[in-house]
Design an enzyme around this catalytic site. Structure first.
Site, short mmCIF file in Angstrom:
data_model
loop_
_atom_site.label_atom_id
_atom_site.label_comp_id
_atom_site.label_asym_id
_atom_site.label_seq_id
_atom_site.Cartn_x
_atom_site.Cartn_y
_atom_site.Cartn_z
CG ASN A 210 -1.95 1.02 1.29
OD1 ASN A 210 -2.78 1.09 0.39
ND2 ASN A 210 -1.97 1.85 2.33
CD GLU A 275 -4.07 5.04 3.53
OE1 GLU A 275 -3.73 6.21 3.81
OE2 GLU A 275 -3.37 4.04 3.79
CG ASP A 277 -7.83 12.16 1.75
OD1 ASP A 277 -6.88 12.23 0.93
OD2 ASP A 277 -7.65 11.95 2.96
#
Length: 357
Positions: A210, A275, A277
């Site tokens: 990740n 994740e 945003d």
């Protein structure tokens, strides 16, 4: 294939919605089924599930005390990721002394709200306990510490999480290895070892690498592609690649997002936005909110276009609890719900993409 006119329509609608938001006319949060039995709107997760995907949001433990926030999270999403509760500083605050309180709280919350949980993260250069970072370890000692940590944490959450971010942020922007405590002491082989130890501790959980700034084509995502190709050739267990998706309007939309997803999927991996945003320089205005909405729509469309893109996780869903203002002063407004838990144009763009435009 997407219709050529689709994105301009989404952007036009987003601009109108952005103007409405700034005038205080934004829609209220999605409600449950009405008392009179009328149909309630499908949630984002329900819409994603029609495509065989999930739609989730991270949550941190203190946010569970915000009842309105926690209730909406439980209604709208299908998965959650603990923001901090499963990181090393929280799970092994002293060597060999494990504390699963924070992670268990989120697992219990998720079970009560019928959410699945992504585990995050077993190995990261940040938020490590002082005992680990201040110690002077031989390679054999640190290898034993890392193996024990991964084994104990994965075994504890076996059957309770569906995926693990095994190694997080292990590359620099130029595609070289980040010189964290593990790399400098153990060399790059620690990555394969971590994956093997996680697989031994839970044979069924999905194992991910990740990172951020790997959403599109570039030196950093190229390095991960080469690394994962080598890991697969060496029969190292790896199931997925997580693209964090911490984007910012001022830097432009990443190049080649769908192509990037496809090449990792071509290695036999699941891919996911883990994740997501999309921040902006404050103050927000209708133009910025419309561009943000367009980007959220494009990310969602890219995931839907690639069969092995299994889902999208927002890094928190509301500006009320965003991490960004504390880390990036003068920036924020990054999420599809505002601080009052009202939909922003980004929400409508995601919904439109999931609904086929």
């Amino acid at each position: 294939m997407r219709a050529p006119a689709r994105r301009p329509r989404v952007r036009s609608a987003a601009l109108a919605a952005a103007s409405a938001l700034l005038l205080g006319l934004a829609a209220a949060p999605t409600a449950g089924a009405a008392a009179d039995g009328h149909h309630r709107p499908a949630t984002l997760h329900e819409l994603a599930r029609e495509h065989g995907r999930y739609f989730g949001s991270a949550v941190d433990n203190p946010e569970l005390t915000d009842t309105a926030y926690a209730d909406l999270l439980g209604r709208e999403f299908g998965t959650t990721t603990p923001g901090n509760g499963m990181k090393w500083y929280a799970t092994e605050p002293q060597r060999g002394d494990f504390d699963f309180t924070a992670g268990d709280e989120i697992v219990d919350y998720a079970r009560a709200h019928h959410l699945k949980v992504r585990g995050h993260t077993l190995l990261w250069h940040s938020q490590l306990p002082d005992w680990l970072t201040s110690g002077t370890w031989t390679a054999a000692e640190l290898r034993a510490i890392l193996r024990n940590h991964i084994t104990q944490v994965v075994k504890h959450y076996r059957g309770k999480v569906f995926a693990w971010d095994v190694a997080n942020e292990i590359m620099n922007e130029d595609g070289t290895y980040r010189e964290n405590i593990f790399y400098t002491t153990l060399g790059p082989g620690y990555i394969a070892d971590a994956l093997r130890w996680a697989r031994a501790a839970d044979p069924t959980v999905k194992l991910y690498l990740n990172d951020y700034n790997v959403d599109g084509l570039g030196a950093k995502s190229d390095a991960y592609y080469a690394l994962i190709k080598r890991l697969k050739a060496d029969r190292v267990p790896i199931d997925g690649f997580g693209l964090q998706g911490h984007l910012a309007l001022q830097y432009g939309f990443p190049a080649g997002v769908e192509e990037n997803l496809r090449r990792f999927a071509g290695l036999g991996l699941d891919v996911a936005f883990t994740e997501l945003d999309i921040r902006m320089i404050l103050p927000a205005d209708a133009t910025k909110l419309a561009e943000q909405a367009d980007w959220y729509g494009r990310i969602t469309e890219a995931c839907l276009a690639v069969r092995r893109c299994v889902g999208i996780t927002l890094w928190g869903y509301s500006d009320r609890h965003s991490w960004i203002p504390a880390v990036f002063p003068e920036e924020g407004a990054a999420l599809p719900w505002d601080e009052e838990l009202r939909h922003k144009p980004a929400y409508d763009a995601i919904r439109s993409a999931l609904s086929g435009g």
